[in-house]
Scaffold this active site. Structure first.
Site, short mmCIF file in Angstrom:
data_model
loop_
_atom_site.label_atom_id
_atom_site.label_comp_id
_atom_site.label_asym_id
_atom_site.label_seq_id
_atom_site.Cartn_x
_atom_site.Cartn_y
_atom_site.Cartn_z
CB THR A 1 -0.77 -0.11 1.27
OG1 THR A 1 -1.54 -1.44 1.26
CG2 THR A 1 -1.93 1.05 1.05
N GLY A 2 1.58 1.56 -1.17
CA GLY A 2 2.02 2.59 -1.44
C GLY A 2 1.23 3.68 -1.92
CB ALA A 3 2.18 6.15 -4.68
N GLY B 1 -1.10 1.50 -4.64
CA GLY B 1 -1.69 0.78 -3.92
C GLY B 1 -2.79 1.33 -3.07
CG ASN C 1 5.82 1.87 -14.43
OD1 ASN C 1 4.63 1.79 -15.53
ND2 ASN C 1 5.92 2.82 -14.02
CE LYS D 1 2.87 4.08 -17.60
NZ LYS D 1 3.05 3.85 -16.64
CG ASN E 1 10.45 6.28 -14.73
OD1 ASN E 1 9.72 7.12 -15.28
ND2 ASN E 1 10.00 5.29 -13.91
CD GLU F 1 9.48 -0.03 -10.09
OE1 GLU F 1 9.15 1.07 -10.64
OE2 GLU F 1 8.84 -1.13 -10.05
N1 LIG Z 1 3.57 6.53 -8.66
C1 LIG Z 1 3.11 6.61 -10.01
O1 LIG Z 1 2.85 7.68 -10.23
C2 LIG Z 1 3.18 5.47 -10.73
C3 LIG Z 1 3.86 4.29 -10.40
N2 LIG Z 1 4.01 2.97 -11.28
C4 LIG Z 1 4.43 1.75 -10.98
O2 LIG Z 1 3.63 1.21 -9.89
C5 LIG Z 1 4.58 0.36 -9.11
C6 LIG Z 1 4.13 0.94 -7.62
O3 LIG Z 1 4.90 2.35 -7.43
P1 LIG Z 1 4.40 3.41 -6.37
O4 LIG Z 1 2.99 2.94 -5.93
O5 LIG Z 1 4.94 4.53 -6.89
O6 LIG Z 1 5.50 2.64 -5.15
P2 LIG Z 1 5.51 3.09 -3.54
O7 LIG Z 1 6.97 2.96 -3.29
O8 LIG Z 1 4.79 4.19 -3.39
O9 LIG Z 1 4.63 1.88 -3.00
C7 LIG Z 1 5.38 0.42 -2.76
C8 LIG Z 1 4.61 -0.25 -1.63
O10 LIG Z 1 5.08 -1.56 -1.57
C9 LIG Z 1 5.30 -1.62 -0.23
N3 LIG Z 1 5.84 -2.87 0.04
C10 LIG Z 1 7.23 -3.43 -0.53
N4 LIG Z 1 7.48 -4.57 -0.01
C11 LIG Z 1 6.45 -4.98 0.86
C12 LIG Z 1 6.49 -6.01 1.84
N5 LIG Z 1 7.49 -7.04 1.79
N6 LIG Z 1 5.26 -6.11 2.47
C13 LIG Z 1 4.59 -5.17 2.39
N7 LIG Z 1 4.31 -4.06 1.68
C14 LIG Z 1 5.60 -4.07 1.04
C15 LIG Z 1 6.04 -0.44 0.35
O11 LIG Z 1 6.21 -0.57 1.64
P3 LIG Z 1 7.41 0.25 2.50
O12 LIG Z 1 6.71 1.66 2.61
O13 LIG Z 1 7.48 -0.52 3.51
O14 LIG Z 1 8.43 0.26 1.64
C16 LIG Z 1 5.37 0.66 -0.32
O15 LIG Z 1 4.03 0.97 0.72
C17 LIG Z 1 5.97 0.47 -9.57
O16 LIG Z 1 5.94 -0.64 -10.67
C18 LIG Z 1 5.93 1.78 -10.28
O17 LIG Z 1 6.92 1.83 -11.27
C19 LIG Z 1 3.10 3.06 -12.56
C20 LIG Z 1 2.60 4.28 -12.70
C21 LIG Z 1 2.72 5.53 -12.05
C1 LIG Z 2 4.39 7.28 -16.83
C2 LIG Z 2 4.41 7.86 -15.35
C3 LIG Z 2 4.62 9.22 -14.84
C4 LIG Z 2 2.73 7.80 -15.35
O1 LIG Z 2 1.96 7.23 -15.97
C5 LIG Z 2 4.84 6.57 -14.63
O2 LIG Z 2 4.70 5.55 -14.93
C6 LIG Z 2 5.73 6.88 -13.26
O3 LIG Z 2 5.74 7.87 -12.72
O4 LIG Z 2 6.35 5.95 -12.95
#
Ligand SMILES: NC(=O)C1=CN([C@@H]2O[C@H](COP(=O)(O)OP(=O)(O)OC[C@H]3O[C@@H](n4cnc5c(N)ncnc54)[C@H](OP(=O)(O)O)[C@@H]3O)[C@@H](O)[C@H]2O)C=CC1
Ligand SMILES: CC(C)(CO)C(=O)C(=O)O
Length: 318
Positions: A14-16, A18, A109, A198, A206, A280
């Site tokens: 549950t990060g950004a 999730g 991604n 993508k 990135n 990543e």
């Molecule tokens: N952010 C964006 O705008 C975009 C992101 N993406 C892709 O989405 C994916 C997620 O990115 P994003 O949400 O930014 O990442 P974040 O770092 O915000 O979130 C990842 C989450 O996963 C949790 N996590 C990792 N390992 C575990 C574990 N073993 N148990 C429980 N929780 C765990 C982390 O917890 P902890 O805090 O403890 O590390 C964190 O809360 C990536 O592949 C990214 O490339 C794609 C498009 C846009």
């Molecule tokens: C392309 C973008 C900005 C959102 O779609 C992304 O995937 C990221 O921040 O990793």
């Protein structure tokens, strides 16, 4: 299924991403359960807060939050919002939280992410990929900032659904869940093609955001970095073509124009670097470079970017 109308959804990481999709699904009435790690205590105590340019300020409290998958109820859909670098470590948690015949969606991604996780999951689970077109990041524990966009495109990867019609039904079911929460979502027929497409954005922005310590506005404003972004995008298109995936004509120009219109943005990799989290690099750089090389296509700019990022990543984590 836990409830015919309301499948139970688990968020694995549950990060950004999730937190954003999980919060909207829970507020739309779905039964959503959130697996957390470092932010568990904060979210269990204060809930999740979303500050969104699109949806406004929204909160979810209390949150069905868990520090371990062993405490989660069996979920019909599992949305994996962890970084790809955590997938192998999270495979047991995914299997643990899955109901029989669950659908697992990697909201991530990169390339080859499903292929690397698949052998670690039971054959009975459906595995899907989700491409998120969104700009979102964590601002504090349990606090998510949403800057723009939001759509999720879904494609089937592997699992018990053998024929195309059964796969299509599952993907449409997933897209309908997101749409019920006010999120644009469409089914994609070819997940690999969608993943390559993508990458046309992720590969240049990135990595360059980390290497040049700059957001999209600065990267687009300077002639040299702008030209480099375009050239790197064209290399991704070449790599995709070598692997049999045709990126639509004019796509690079469209992405550049769309980025020009979007407010300054720091990609997820930039946040990882600043927070000293692993980058990543496997999913976004090594896997496409390897796939292209196997098809006889060298991508020299992307290769150089990848090697420079590996240096920074190793030093950052040491
Ligand atoms: N952010 C964006 O705008 C975009 C992101 N993406 C892709 O989405 C994916 C997620 O990115 P994003 O949400 O930014 O990442 P974040 O770092 O915000 O979130 C990842 C989450 O996963 C949790 N996590 C990792 N390992 C575990 C574990 N073993 N148990 C429980 N929780 C765990 C982390 O917890 P902890 O805090 O403890 O590390 C964190 O809360 C990536 O592949 C990214 O490339 C794609 C498009 C846009
Ligand atoms: C392309 C973008 C900005 C959102 O779609 C992304 O995937 C990221 O921040 O990793």
């Amino acid at each position: 299924m836990s409830d015919l109308k309301r499948p139970r959804i688990g968020i694995i990481g549950t990060g950004a991403i999730g937190g954003f999709y999980g919060l909207l699904l829970a507020r739309a009435g779905f039964d959503v359960h959130f697996l957390l790690r470092s932010e568990y205590a904060a979210v269990a105590e204060r809930g999740l807060q979303l500050n969104s340019v699109v949806h406004g300020a929204l909160s979810l409290a209390p949150v069905q939050a868990y520090p371990s998958a062993t405490q989660m109820p069996p979920c019909d859909w599992l949305l994996v919002g962890a970084k790809t670098t955590s997938n192998e470590a999270l495979a047991p948690a995914i299997s643990q939280a899955a109901a029989s015949g669950a659908k697992v969606v990697l909201l991530q991604n990169g390339l080859m992410v499903e292929e690397r996780l698949r052998p670690l999951l039971p054959d009975s689970l459906h595995l899907l990929g989700g491409l998120c077109f969104i700009c979102v990041h964590r601002a504090a524990p349990g606090v998510i900032e949403h800057q723009s966009l939001g759509a999720v495109n879904l494609g089937y990867h592997s699992g018990p659904a053998i024929d195309q019609a059964a796969r299509q039904t599952i993907v449409e079911e997933g897209a309908a869940l997101f749409r019920a929460a006010g999120i644009d979502s469409t089914a994609v027929a070819n997940l690999q093609q969608a993943r390559w497409q993508k990458l046309v954005w992720n590969v240049p922005y990135n990595g360059l955001s980390v290497l040049l310590n700059a957001g999209t506005t600065a990267l687009m404003a300077q002639a040299d970095s702008r030209a480099l972004i375009r050239a790197i995008m064209q290399e991704v298109v070449q790599g995709a073509a070598a692997c049999g995936h045709q990126v639509p004509e004019g796509y690079v120009g469209q992405l550049l124009a769309a980025t020009d219109r979007t407010p300054d943005y720091l990609p997820s990799m930039y946040h990882d670097y600043v927070q000293r989290r692993p980058l990543e690099l496997q999913a976004i750089y090594a896997a496409p470079l390897q796939a292209a090389a196997q098809a006889g296509c060298e991508l020299p700019r992307i290769q150089a970017l990848y090697l420079a990022l590996r240096f920074l990543d190793e030093r950052n984590l040491s």
